[in-house]
Design an enzyme around this catalytic site. Structure first.
Site, PDB file in Angstrom:
ATOM      1  N   PHE C 113      45.464  -7.940  -0.872  1.00  0.00           N
ATOM      2  CA  PHE C 113      45.273  -9.096  -0.002  1.00  0.00           C
ATOM      3  C   PHE C 113      44.973 -10.293  -0.879  1.00  0.00           C
ATOM      4  CE2 PHE C 113      43.911  -9.972   4.538  1.00  0.00           C
ATOM      5  CZ  PHE C 113      44.964  -9.280   5.100  1.00  0.00           C
ATOM      6  N   GLN C 233      38.310 -22.909   8.017  1.00  0.00           N
ATOM      7  CA  GLN C 233      39.550 -22.443   7.404  1.00  0.00           C
ATOM      8  C   GLN C 233      40.743 -22.698   8.333  1.00  0.00           C
ATOM      9  OE1 GLN C 233      40.376 -18.044   6.697  1.00  0.00           O
ATOM     10  NE2 GLN C 233      40.114 -18.781   4.614  1.00  0.00           N
ATOM     11  N   HIS C 235      44.845 -21.967   8.934  1.00  0.00           N
ATOM     12  CA  HIS C 235      45.914 -21.057   8.544  1.00  0.00           C
ATOM     13  C   HIS C 235      47.241 -21.793   8.605  1.00  0.00           C
ATOM     14  CE1 HIS C 235      48.352 -17.505   8.210  1.00  0.00           C
ATOM     15  NE2 HIS C 235      47.277 -16.796   7.945  1.00  0.00           N
ATOM     16  N   LEU C 245      48.967 -16.472  15.417  1.00  0.00           N
ATOM     17  CA  LEU C 245      49.086 -16.346  13.977  1.00  0.00           C
ATOM     18  C   LEU C 245      50.348 -15.598  13.557  1.00  0.00           C
ATOM     19  CD1 LEU C 245      47.096 -16.696  11.440  1.00  0.00           C
ATOM     20  CD2 LEU C 245      46.793 -14.256  11.689  1.00  0.00           C
ATOM     21  N   GLU C 248      50.678 -13.696   6.913  1.00  0.00           N
ATOM     22  CA  GLU C 248      51.126 -14.062   5.587  1.00  0.00           C
ATOM     23  C   GLU C 248      52.238 -13.148   5.110  1.00  0.00           C
ATOM     24  OE1 GLU C 248      47.526 -16.208   4.079  1.00  0.00           O
ATOM     25  OE2 GLU C 248      47.659 -14.472   2.782  1.00  0.00           O
ATOM     26  N   ARG C 281      46.303 -20.494   1.129  1.00  0.00           N
ATOM     27  CA  ARG C 281      46.399 -21.003   2.488  1.00  0.00           C
ATOM     28  C   ARG C 281      46.211 -22.512   2.610  1.00  0.00           C
ATOM     29  NH1 ARG C 281      43.106 -16.475   6.107  1.00  0.00           N
ATOM     30  NH2 ARG C 281      44.575 -14.790   5.669  1.00  0.00           N
ATOM     31  N   HIS C 346      41.388 -21.622  12.014  1.00  0.00           N
ATOM     32  CA  HIS C 346      41.429 -20.167  11.984  1.00  0.00           C
ATOM     33  C   HIS C 346      40.051 -19.524  11.947  1.00  0.00           C
ATOM     34  CE1 HIS C 346      43.018 -16.226  11.376  1.00  0.00           C
ATOM     35  NE2 HIS C 346      42.612 -16.111  10.128  1.00  0.00           N
ATOM     36  N   ARG C 381      36.723 -18.332   3.209  1.00  0.00           N
ATOM     37  CA  ARG C 381      36.653 -16.896   3.445  1.00  0.00           C
ATOM     38  C   ARG C 381      37.913 -16.219   2.944  1.00  0.00           C
ATOM     39  NH1 ARG C 381      38.725 -13.207   7.519  1.00  0.00           N
ATOM     40  NH2 ARG C 381      39.873 -14.969   8.369  1.00  0.00           N
TER      41      ARG C 381
HETATM   42  C1  LIG Z   1      44.129 -14.237  14.651  1.00  0.00           C
HETATM   43  C2  LIG Z   1      42.993 -13.811  13.785  1.00  0.00           C
HETATM   44  C3  LIG Z   1      43.208 -12.868  12.783  1.00  0.00           C
HETATM   45  C4  LIG Z   1      42.159 -12.448  11.979  1.00  0.00           C
HETATM   46  N1  LIG Z   1      42.417 -11.508  11.014  1.00  0.00           N
HETATM   47  C5  LIG Z   1      41.385 -11.042  10.266  1.00  0.00           C
HETATM   48  C6  LIG Z   1      41.595 -10.017   9.311  1.00  0.00           C
HETATM   49  O1  LIG Z   1      42.702  -9.524   9.139  1.00  0.00           O
HETATM   50  N2  LIG Z   1      40.553  -9.555   8.592  1.00  0.00           N
HETATM   51  C7  LIG Z   1      39.309 -10.063   8.759  1.00  0.00           C
HETATM   52  O2  LIG Z   1      38.411  -9.591   8.093  1.00  0.00           O
HETATM   53  N3  LIG Z   1      39.080 -11.036   9.665  1.00  0.00           N
HETATM   54  C8  LIG Z   1      40.067 -11.544  10.416  1.00  0.00           C
HETATM   55  N4  LIG Z   1      39.836 -12.532  11.335  1.00  0.00           N
HETATM   56  C9  LIG Z   1      38.473 -13.018  11.536  1.00  0.00           C
HETATM   57  C10 LIG Z   1      37.656 -12.068  12.404  1.00  0.00           C
HETATM   58  O3  LIG Z   1      38.503 -11.394  13.290  1.00  0.00           O
HETATM   59  C11 LIG Z   1      36.598 -12.762  13.244  1.00  0.00           C
HETATM   60  O4  LIG Z   1      35.842 -13.575  12.446  1.00  0.00           O
HETATM   61  C12 LIG Z   1      35.687 -11.758  13.903  1.00  0.00           C
HETATM   62  O5  LIG Z   1      36.416 -10.867  14.657  1.00  0.00           O
HETATM   63  C13 LIG Z   1      34.629 -12.375  14.752  1.00  0.00           C
HETATM   64  O6  LIG Z   1      33.885 -11.337  15.374  1.00  0.00           O
HETATM   65  P1  LIG Z   1      32.593 -11.577  16.202  1.00  0.00           P
HETATM   66  O7  LIG Z   1      32.071 -10.274  16.636  1.00  0.00           O
HETATM   67  O8  LIG Z   1      31.684 -12.453  15.455  1.00  0.00           O
HETATM   68  O9  LIG Z   1      33.079 -12.420  17.449  1.00  0.00           O
HETATM   69  P2  LIG Z   1      34.082 -12.087  18.644  1.00  0.00           P
HETATM   70  O10 LIG Z   1      34.838 -10.871  18.420  1.00  0.00           O
HETATM   71  O11 LIG Z   1      34.798 -13.334  18.935  1.00  0.00           O
HETATM   72  O12 LIG Z   1      33.115 -11.775  19.836  1.00  0.00           O
HETATM   73  C14 LIG Z   1      32.312 -12.741  20.434  1.00  0.00           C
HETATM   74  C15 LIG Z   1      31.617 -12.095  21.591  1.00  0.00           C
HETATM   75  O13 LIG Z   1      30.610 -12.947  22.069  1.00  0.00           O
HETATM   76  C16 LIG Z   1      30.707 -13.092  23.446  1.00  0.00           C
HETATM   77  N5  LIG Z   1      30.189 -14.391  23.808  1.00  0.00           N
HETATM   78  C17 LIG Z   1      30.545 -15.588  23.308  1.00  0.00           C
HETATM   79  N6  LIG Z   1      29.846 -16.566  23.889  1.00  0.00           N
HETATM   80  C18 LIG Z   1      29.017 -15.973  24.777  1.00  0.00           C
HETATM   81  C19 LIG Z   1      28.039 -16.452  25.688  1.00  0.00           C
HETATM   82  N7  LIG Z   1      27.798 -17.734  25.817  1.00  0.00           N
HETATM   83  N8  LIG Z   1      27.395 -15.565  26.457  1.00  0.00           N
HETATM   84  C20 LIG Z   1      27.652 -14.251  26.350  1.00  0.00           C
HETATM   85  N9  LIG Z   1      28.543 -13.747  25.495  1.00  0.00           N
HETATM   86  C21 LIG Z   1      29.221 -14.600  24.725  1.00  0.00           C
HETATM   87  C22 LIG Z   1      32.147 -12.877  23.761  1.00  0.00           C
HETATM   88  O14 LIG Z   1      32.285 -12.384  25.052  1.00  0.00           O
HETATM   89  C23 LIG Z   1      32.547 -11.841  22.747  1.00  0.00           C
HETATM   90  O15 LIG Z   1      32.277 -10.559  23.246  1.00  0.00           O
HETATM   91  C24 LIG Z   1      40.881 -12.986  12.152  1.00  0.00           C
HETATM   92  C25 LIG Z   1      40.669 -13.923  13.149  1.00  0.00           C
HETATM   93  C26 LIG Z   1      41.700 -14.351  13.952  1.00  0.00           C
HETATM   94  C27 LIG Z   1      41.436 -15.364  15.004  1.00  0.00           C
END
Ligand SMILES: Cc1cc2nc3c(=O)[nH]c(=O)nc-3n(C[C@H](O)[C@H](O)[C@H](O)COP(=O)(O)OP(=O)(O)OC[C@H]3O[C@@H](n4cnc5c(N)ncnc54)[C@H](O)[C@@H]3O)c2cc1C
Ligand code: HEM
Ligand code: SF4
Ligand code: F3S
Ligand code: FES
Lengths: 130, 120, 610, 289
Positions: C113, C233, C235, C245, C248, C281, C346, C381
């Site tokens: 990666f 960041q 993309h 998305l 890459e 990126r 992103h 990141r």
């Molecule tokens: C398209 C894409 C591809 C990616 N690919 C990669 C990758 O290949 N490898 C990698 O390491 N990272 C990747 N990332 C980054 C990574 O996926 C995210 O940073 C990560 O999943 C975030 O996880 P999280 O648990 O913090 O938040 P999320 O999974 O977004 O969860 C947030 C949670 O909080 C809840 N919530 C939000 N606000 C409230 C509120 N006010 N009240 C109650 N609940 C609330 C939501 O319901 C949800 O359940 C990618 C991101 C994107 C967008």
């Protein structure tokens, strides 16, 4: 809890236009199955006349067979049975996990085949009644 | 959580039997139709003819089996269809009893007819 | 009022992992989330999860790559902890049944990666995040952890001491989206915010519609500083109409970028004469935007990513999901036409300031995942580093909240009176922050009884919602949000110029004033998304402002943060984190030095080149 | 540092000869007219192609919406526009009370399964260009409607969770860093089944599930398949799970309608998996004969 709205069964039947092959197959199979079991009951009931003796039996059967309506119904029965058999075979294959990708095609095939067999049998079935 | 079942009545047996009877029926039903509509035409059927056929033990046994399998297949099919519509509890019990009785009646009466025909 | 030991806000990867950890520590845990857990945006991650698993690899190398990737804005204790814990966490997932892609011998596969010195990215097809999210949720179901789904958390219940460092958090206030019920949730041991990203501050983003930075804004208004918010960041290859998305991988396989003149601009205009499309990126993103700005974009908006020359066979073999994406979300057949792409927001490197145990400066308030900033990603990141972050720091926050014994943290948190401050000279902040209708800030509360604190906060929330619903006329939040997003995309994007940043701050100020008149047209208590989005928009204002303030203050080019007027990294001046504190609605910007002394090595800032 | 007094104050003080109720009604009427005028104007303004949306509306609390009805919206068409985009446009520009679930916009969160032109589809995954207009959008059939396009999902979740949807091996390797092995072939076998995003489209399309509330439904059975077929799964759990799926309202209820397979946005061969489990159950039971 908030209220929610139950759209009920009307919904299902209202949607028949949107049914896909597998659903039609299901509907037809159900229908034909019920007709067949219904027929089985009647069939045995009619045959039961034999218990009163050969005469009653003969007159009932021939009486029935001389009615054009009965002949037509028999064609219907044939159609129902043939479809149920063909689609039944289709379903048996589905149960064996064979040819699932072409389940819609095999359904159409059952329909067409049923049509052909029924049409081909019509002369035999109605001969003598008209 | 949807409820769990103790699984005392295994659905697999009924399911399997429905398929096995179906496979059997394909053959017998086709034969039956052929026999009574093409070989002998329906309007030609007479007591004597039926009797003659029925006196053949092989034919007799086939017909009785035909009857039993068709009854099982048909009644089980109807029962399944009703369960699929979500019947439950008392309703289900009633359906089981009614269908069971009807099936029994059908088979008994059918065998009596066959017996009469065969003259056993 | 509902009551549990630990309340986890959010059911994404970080929230679920935290809940499991707290549960394993013996706590009575509940997850309160505005989306059902499996709907969280963690499910969108495609690429993979980094961890040093194989022979020949080591956590030290992973830590080094991460620190270098961060452009030396990561804190060493966070980076080290992360790299050390990641392998165990990944194998843990495997033990929980995650369907990783496998090698011939049945072990999990790893692939190379960007920015990694070793192929250490474990993956499950092109849908790693989906599988990770579902695997974690399955474990939550297995443990019978309570989930309040479709409950929107709008505030944390915090005591009202003047110094945020002395405040206590006793729970949260949430409302049941489906019924409109507003309730307090008392947390006996801790509240963990895991609310994910904030991409909705921009109008073009790979983030979900639900990624509105709620947790960041909620914690901020309760007194926790936001850290390094300017580090966003972008993309380079996202579909123009939706922001979906395009991985890459397309460029990796040999896809080429060209402009409306049909020129392969990465080479023609010297953006990256060596690596071309495969440059990092930020470089590619800036090149694309320059093309568009100089009139060589298509529809004045995007450029083309072409993979037709790879041939149908190769494409369907290796990039099949790209064909689906282009087809489903852009209506373009990648075998027949080039795909339109443009840069999109992103990932947010910054967030709620926490230490390596996920603790904020408020006692009993934790944060983990994308909404938090342990200061792991610093200025940039690395791909595949976010998912392991969710696991590592989610787990740590969960354990700590549930009372596990953990060593003294090395990272400091909370407002520091002696810190270096900066005044931007542009008006910022919240008009009417102290008015009744405004949310946030510590609720005045003479009684320090925890339940009373939660109840008082809930009461305040009821009033606020009542006020919002009672207004019969006013501004539709969607207009405010759209203007905000537009300004952010225009001014605080890949390119950052002083003038534009100032413009953005004025626009935000404007949006804030309009927001004072916001009204909710939908008066129903049932599933009122109008109300929910209205409140989310408010959160976006706060985070957008912090992003812009940080961007304006940081006069250098570091990581993802590019400044027209300042084209080099200034290590003697800016080896420090930007923090923004709420300060009763008048944001205050200050700094805290980066920690570069790690467990085994002190990281020496080097040129970030690949 | 406030420069503005909140609107509500002045409003409350308005001297009212009419009752507040009447006043609100009048204002509401005025706003409605305004909105309609705006909509008409906007519709007129729209240059070029437009799409006509017909959207199901219902709200138990709002007058006029208690009886379900369809509202029409005219939305400007853009290349690449999806049904979800059109709905968002209608909501943001015309009627902010239009309610539907959505989040990821990329077919991974499974929140926006609707009944579009007579078929269950994800709003975000359906190109408007592929549909005949007017585009009719309804909530998923067979599920109670909470409001507009939002349906009650609890039953679906209950069914999903009733098959013990979690991995439960008899033992895992002792070493924290040692993984369990899984054959590539075995992973291939379960791969498609792991793609489910819980959108509920399949369940909604199945007539059996509609008639029989206890039927596990295709998605839950597929979930069971995902674990049952995973070679890493423990033997005990495998048996337990088999019992769940072969109970009366389990796999036997499936009548191979194939609608589930047809609508699944993730192309999971659901019928295939259900049938395989039926055969598996028969096989297991035959062993005891
Ligand atoms: C398209 C894409 C591809 C990616 N690919 C990669 C990758 O290949 N490898 C990698 O390491 N990272 C990747 N990332 C980054 C990574 O996926 C995210 O940073 C990560 O999943 C975030 O996880 P999280 O648990 O913090 O938040 P999320 O999974 O977004 O969860 C947030 C949670 O909080 C809840 N919530 C939000 N606000 C409230 C509120 N006010 N009240 C109650 N609940 C609330 C939501 O319901 C949800 O359940 C990618 C991101 C994107 C967008
Ligand atoms: C001749 C060959 C036959 C074949 C191959 C056949 C096949 C089948 C199969 C496979 C089913 C099960 C469908 C399912 O569960 O999804 C079925 C259902 C049924 N069959 Fe037959 N069948 C045959 C003859 C008959 C006969 C003779 C009768 C009447 C006595 C009959 C009555 C029924 C009924 C009532 C059903 C249930 C239909 C429903 O779902 O409501 N079948 N058949
Ligand atoms: S199986 Fe397919 S249709 Fe059913 S819930 Fe899962 S993704 Fe949706
Ligand atoms: S639609 Fe229903 S009947 Fe079976 S094949 Fe699918 S579950
Ligand atoms: S919005 Fe997530 S699946 Fe459509």
């Amino acid at each position: 809890m908030s209220q929610s709205y139950d759209r009920g069964l009307i919904e299902d039947f209202g949607r028949w236009r949107e049914f896909t092959a597998g659903m039609w197959a299901w509907v037809f199979h159900k229908f034909t199955g019920w007709v067949l079991i219904g027929y089985l009951f009647t069939h045995i009931a009619v045959l039961s006349t034999s218990m009163q003796g050969a005469k009653t039996f003969n007159s009932t059967i021939q009486g029935l067979e001389s009615l054009a309506l009965v002949r037509l119904l028999e064609v219907g029965l044939l159609a129902v049975a043939v479809f149920h058999i063909l689609n039944g075979i289709r379903l048996l294959f589905v149960d064996l996990g064979v040819g699932l990708e072409s389940q819609d095609k095999s359904f159409y095939a059952s329909l067409v085949l049923t049509g052909i067999i029924v049409v081909a049998s019509v002369p035999t079935f109605v001969s003598g009644a008209f | 959580m949807a409820q769990r079942y103790s699984s005392f009545s295994s659905g697999s047996t009924a399911w399997l039997l429905q398929r096995i009877t179906a496979a059997f029926l394909v053959i017998v039903l086709a034969f039956h139709f052929f026999q009574l509509h093409f070989v002998t035409h329906a309007y030609e059927i007479e007591f004597a003819g039926s009797q003659a056929r029925m006196e053949n033990v092989g034919y007799f046994v086939t017909m009785v089996l035909f009857l039993v399998t068709a009854t099982f297949h048909g009644v089980n099919g109807v029962y399944n269809a009703l369960v699929n519509q979500g019947i439950d509890g008392i309703q289900k019990r009633v359906v089981q009893i009614v269908l069971g009785a009807a099936a029994l009646l059908l088979v008994v009466q059918g065998i009596r007819v066959a017996n009469t025909l065969a003259g056993f | 009022m509902y009551e549990h030991d630990v309340i986890v806000v959010g059911g994404g990867g970080a929230g679920l992992r935290a809940a499991i950890a707290a549960h394993e520590e013996g706590a009575d845990v509940a997850i309160v989330t505005k989306l059902h857990p499996v709907r969280s945006h963690t499910g969108a991650a495609e690429g993979g999860i980094n961890a040093a698993l194989q022979e020949g690899d080591s956590w030290q190398d992973h830590a080094y790559d991460t620190m270098k990737g961060s452009d030396y804005l990561g804190d060493a204790p966070a980076v080290d902890t992360f790299a050390q814990d990641a392998p165990e966490e990944v194998i843990q997932l495997e033990h929980w049944g995650m369907p990783f892609s496998r090698e011939e011998d049945g072990t999990v596969s790893q692939r190379p990666f960007g920015g990694l010195s070793f192929p250490r990215t474990t993956y499950a097809g092109a849908e790693t995040g989906h599988h990770m999210l579902h695997t974690l949720y399955e474990q939550v179901v297995k443990r019978g952890i309570e989930v309040y789904d479709e409950w929107y958390v709008s505030q944390v219940a915090v005591t009202d001491e003047d110094d945020p460092n002395e405040r206590d958090c006793h729970g949260v206030v949430a409302w049941d989206v489906q019924s409109g019920e507003i309730a307090g949730f008392r947390a006996r041991d801790g509240v963990i915010l895991a609310t994910g990203g904030l991409g909705q501050a921009y109008d073009h983003t790979t983030n979900a519609v639900a990624n509105t930075g709620d947790g960041v804004a909620i914690a901020y208004r309760a007194g926790v500083p936001m850290e390094d918010m300017e580090m966003i960041q972008f993309h380079p290859t996202t579909l123009p109409s939706t922001g979906v998305l395009i991985s890459e991988g397309v460029r990796g396989e040999g896809g080429i970028l060209y402009n409306s003149e049909g020129e392969r601009f990465m080479f023609e205009y010297g953006y990256a004469t060596n690596d071309g499309e495969l440059a990092s990126r930020d470089v590619v993103a800036r090149a694309e935007l320059t093309e568009v700005q100089e009139g060589r974009g298509i529809d004045d908006e995007y450029v083309y990513l072409d993979m037709r020359h790879l041939g149908e066979e190769r494409i369907t073999d290796r990039l099949e999901n790209i064909l689906h994406l282009a087809r489903d979300f852009e209506g373009v057949d990648g075998l027949e036409e080039p795909m339109p792409v443009k840069p999109g927001q992103h990932y947010a490197m910054g967030g709620i300031e926490v230490n390596e145990h996920g603790e904020t400066c408020i006692d009993g308030l934790y944060a983990a995942g994308e909404c938090a900033c342990v200061s792991l990603h610093g200025g940039n990141r690395l791909g595949g580093n976010a998912l392991p972050e969710l696991l590592v720091f989610g787990a740590r926050a969960g354990s700590h909240a549930a009372g596990a014994d953990m060593p003294e943290p090395k990272i400091q948190t909370g407002p520091d009176p002696d810190a270096e401050r900066e005044d931007l000279g542009v008006p910022v902040g919240e008009p009417g922050a102290t008015e009744a209708a405004a949310d946030g800030g510590a609720v005045e509360n003479p009684d320090s009884d925890p339940e009373a604190v939660v109840e008082a906060t809930a009461e305040e929330e009821r009033e606020r919602i009542e006020t919002l619903l009672e207004r019969e006329d006013g501004v539709n939040h969607a207009d405010v949000r759209a203007d905000l997003q537009e300004s952010m995309t225009e001014n605080v994007n890949v390119f950052r110029e002083e003038e534009n940043l100032e413009q953005a701050l004025r626009d935000i100020q404007d949006a804030r004033e309009r927001y004072q008149d916001v009204y909710v047209a939908d008066k129903s208590r049932t599933f009122n998304t109008d109300l929910q989005h209205t409140i989310e928009t408010r959160n976006l204002l706060d985070v957008a402002e912090a992003i812009t303030m940080g961007a304006l203050a940081r006069d250098e080019f570091r990581g993802a943060h590019w400044r027209k007027e300042h084209q080099e990294r200034k290590d003697d001046e800016y080896l420090k984190h930007t923090l923004v504190s709420w300060n009763d609605g008048e944001p205050e910007l200050w700094y805290r030095p980066v920690i570069l002394e790690g467990d085994e090595q002190t990281y020496e800032p080097k040129i970030r080149s690949y | 540092m406030s420069t503005q007094t909140p609107d509500t104050d002045s409003e409350n003080e308005q001297p009212s000869s009419t009752s507040p109720q009447e006043r609100r009604m009048a204002e509401k009427q005025a706003r409605k007219e305004q909105r309609e005028a705006d909509e008409a104007a906007a519709a007129n303004e729209i240059q070029g192609e437009t799409v006509e949306l017909k959207v199901f509306r219902y709200d138990p609390e709002i007058e006029g919406k208690e009886e379900p009805r369809f509202d029409s919206f005219t939305v400007p068409f853009e290349k690449g526009m999806t049904v979800l985009d059109a709905l968002i446009y209608a909501r943001d520009e015309y009627d902010s009370s239009l309610t539907f679930r959505h989040s990821c916009r990329q077919a991974v969160c499974g929140s926006d399964a609707f009944f579009v032109n007579g078929s269950q589809r994800l709003g975000c995954q359906t190109q408007i260009a592929d549909l005949d207009g007017p585009v009719r959008v309804e909530p998923l059939p067979h599920q109670d409607v909470v409001k507009d396009l939002v349906v009650e999902m609890d039953h679906f979740y209950d069914q999903m969770e009733s098959v013990d949807p979690f991995f439960d091996p008899d033992e895992t390797p002792d070493d924290e860093l040692e993984e369990q092995r899984q054959d590539r072939e075995n992973r291939e076998k379960v791969k498609l089944s792991t793609r489910c995003i819980w959108c509920g489209a399949c369940m909604s399309s199945c007539n059996i599930a509609a008639g029989d509330n206890k039927y596990l439904g295709p998605a839950a059975i597929n979930k069971a398949y995902r674990f049952y077929m995973d070679e890493r799964e423990g033997e005990n759990k495998r048996q337990e799970r088999l019992e769940i799926i072969e109970a009366e309202h389990g796999v036997w209820r499936c009548q191979t309608q194939f609608s589930c397979t047809n609508v699944c946005p993730k192309d999971i061969p659901l019928t295939d998996h259900i049938q395989e489990l039926k055969r598996e159950a028969v096989k297991q039971n035959l062993k005891f004969w």
